[in-house]
Design a protein around this motif. Structure first.
Motif, mmCIF file in Angstrom:
data_model
loop_
_atom_site.group_PDB
_atom_site.id
_atom_site.type_symbol
_atom_site.label_atom_id
_atom_site.label_comp_id
_atom_site.label_asym_id
_atom_site.label_seq_id
_atom_site.Cartn_x
_atom_site.Cartn_y
_atom_site.Cartn_z
ATOM 1 N N LYS A 161 0.853 -1.187 0.000
ATOM 2 C CA LYS A 161 0.000 0.000 0.000
ATOM 3 C C LYS A 161 0.892 1.240 0.000
ATOM 4 O O LYS A 161 1.992 1.245 0.551
ATOM 5 N N LEU A 182 -5.029 2.625 0.810
ATOM 6 C CA LEU A 182 -4.836 2.450 2.249
ATOM 7 C C LEU A 182 -5.180 1.023 2.680
ATOM 8 O O LEU A 182 -5.666 0.225 1.884
ATOM 9 N N HIS A 184 -6.730 -2.369 4.448
ATOM 10 C CA HIS A 184 -8.062 -2.934 4.571
ATOM 11 C C HIS A 184 -8.320 -3.436 5.999
ATOM 12 O O HIS A 184 -7.435 -3.420 6.844
ATOM 13 N N TYR A 199 -8.534 -0.753 12.769
ATOM 14 C CA TYR A 199 -8.104 -0.593 11.371
ATOM 15 C C TYR A 199 -8.262 0.860 10.897
ATOM 16 O O TYR A 199 -7.432 1.350 10.132
ATOM 17 N N SER A 200 -9.319 1.521 11.348
ATOM 18 C CA SER A 200 -9.487 2.922 10.946
ATOM 19 C C SER A 200 -8.363 3.776 11.521
ATOM 20 O O SER A 200 -7.935 4.755 10.911
ATOM 21 N N ASN A 202 -5.255 2.685 11.939
ATOM 22 C CA ASN A 202 -4.104 2.418 11.066
ATOM 23 C C ASN A 202 -4.195 3.233 9.782
ATOM 24 O O ASN A 202 -3.199 3.792 9.302
ATOM 25 N N ARG A 203 -5.405 3.299 9.227
ATOM 26 C CA ARG A 203 -5.582 4.077 7.996
ATOM 27 C C ARG A 203 -5.325 5.561 8.247
ATOM 28 O O ARG A 203 -4.760 6.250 7.391
ATOM 29 N N PHE A 230 -9.484 4.025 -0.462
ATOM 30 C CA PHE A 230 -9.136 4.409 0.904
ATOM 31 C C PHE A 230 -9.459 3.295 1.898
ATOM 32 O O PHE A 230 -9.040 3.346 3.044
ATOM 33 N N ASN A 231 -10.221 2.317 1.443
ATOM 34 C CA ASN A 231 -10.648 1.213 2.306
ATOM 35 C C ASN A 231 -11.438 1.689 3.519
ATOM 36 O O ASN A 231 -11.497 0.990 4.541
ATOM 37 N N CYS A 345 -15.577 2.316 -0.110
ATOM 38 C CA CYS A 345 -14.109 2.260 -0.016
ATOM 39 C C CYS A 345 -13.439 3.205 -1.001
ATOM 40 O O CYS A 345 -12.370 3.746 -0.726
#
Length: 396
Positions: A161, A182, A184, A199-200, A202-203, A230-231, A345
């Motif tokens: 990514k 970004l 997933h 996870y959000s 991390n993004r 952007f996942n 996404c």
């Protein structure tokens, strides 16, 4: 009266095209060409993610063919200049992003320049410029894969990514275009545990890193359009609580750590009908048609991840269904797969300064179209998303 020039921005996660060679590509290309023909843009930016698909080592020969087919197609013949950047050198593991960006300039467009990041000056675009490989020698592109030590304290799998940036001047109007992919949600179970999910977070680290790179003092900051996969996911915990508010939950655990393996929600009445089943890579909701009703409008309130970035970017109003995860079955182009919770996404975001360079049309006209490609055609697991608008220019 201000003049403007029609621009088409498209983002497409194309992994499915290469994982199902030949089956989806023909209709995918037809939908792309139809959109170009319908809107008649003078400048097109196509941002692709996951070029080569999951088996990129096997599919990379076809990647070059795919991009060249578009570049030299009859449908694109009026675009006499182009810049193509495809990151296809998977052997350089710490550099490979599987991103591909294509830019097309119509023959009627005279004043266009792209930025050379090495010598720090704009140069006129001429001919067809094709860059394939690791892209290290492409001076008119900035590319980064997110670093392996980006999250030193998080047990997080490193993956291909990253982002690509190009910089343009069209009729004295300067802006950046950023191709983004970004991270997933690796597990639906983990995504359900907290609101917002880990996870959000991390993004957000990756997103903020890009924003910092776009605004640091290496180059003069310009308005930017950031479009890619952007996942972004719905707030899964809140959504599941709402969908299953009157259901019974059964949790199946496994292993010495007693980790959750399955979450099964059933109606409390005598029938005990299944409402929702969640596993690491299963999100089986019995009423998934609800995500298509009124373009999924009822679920936009759970699309909270974008709100984290209101300080730096905006977005046109979403009036299309979630862009992922669609069935790859040719006969079910509007059906969601039971692998992930449907989500928006794929997006086109823009800096607040970029809003001021968009022509909004006359009173009563929107002037901007924000939608998906191939809504009723199998396009793979992601529906490409596009934004068509008039770019305000500073004279001819």
């Amino acid at each position: 009266m201000a003049s403007y020039l029609n621009v088409l921005l498209v983002t497409a996660n194309v992994g499915s095209l290469f994982d199902n060679l030949g089956e989806i590509e023909r209709d995918w290309l037809r939908e792309f060409y139809k959109t170009v023909h319908r809107h008649q843009p003078r400048f097109i930016a196509l941002h692709c993610q996951e070029v080569g698909g999951k088996d990129y080592e096997l599919n990379m020969d076809h990647v070059e063919m795919f991009f060249r087919n578009i570049l030299f197609s009859e449908e694109m013949k009026d675009f006499d200049r182009a810049c193509v950047y495809v990151d296809k050198d998977f052997k350089i593991k710490n550099n490979f992003t599987a991103l591909g960006s294509m830019y097309f300039i119509h023959k009627s467009l005279k004043q266009i320049y792209h930025y050379d990041f090495k010598v720090k000056e704009f140069k006129a675009v001429s001919g067809r410029n094709i860059h394939l490989g690791s892209l290290d020698s492409a001076a008119t592109l900035e590319k980064e894969r997110f670093s392996k030590n980006f999250w030193p304290d998080v047990g997080f799998k490193w993956s291909r990514k990253g982002y690509m940036r190009t910089r343009w001047i069209i009729h004295n109007r300067g802006f950046d275009l950023v191709n983004v992919h970004l991270f997933h949600d690796a597990s639906n179970i983990v995504a359900c545990r907290t609101s917002p999910s880990v996870y959000s977070g991390n993004r957000e680290k990756a997103f903020r890193y890009i924003i910092n790179r776009l605004s640091d003092n290496r180059y003069t900051p310009l308005p930017f359009f950031m479009f890619g996969d952007f996942n972004f996911r719905l707030d899964t915990r809140s959504l599941v609580q709402a969908l299953c508010s009157s259901a019974e939950i059964k949790t199946v655990k496994k292993g010495t750590n007693n980790e959750e393996e399955k979450m099964i929600f059933k109606e409390k009445d005598s029938d005990h009908k299944l409402v929702l089943r969640i596993e690491k890579k299963v999100f089986e909701y019995q009423h998934q048609a609800a995500f298509r009703e009124e373009n999924g409008k009822a679920f936009l309130k759970y699309d909270k991840e974008i709100d984290r970035y209101n300080d730096v970017v905006g977005e046109e109003e979403i009036q299309f269904p979630p862009s992922y995860p669609y069935s790859e079955d040719y006969s079910q182009p509007t059906q969601f797969m039971n692998t992930r919770c449907p989500a928006w996404c794929d997006r086109v975001l823009l800096s607040h300064s970029a809003r001021h360079i968009i022509h909004r049309g006359e009173e009563g006209e929107s002037g901007v179209i924000y939608d998906t490609l191939g809504s009723n055609v199998c396009m793979g697991d992601h529906k490409p998303v596009f934004m068509f608008f008039g770019l305000k220019t500073n004279g001819h």
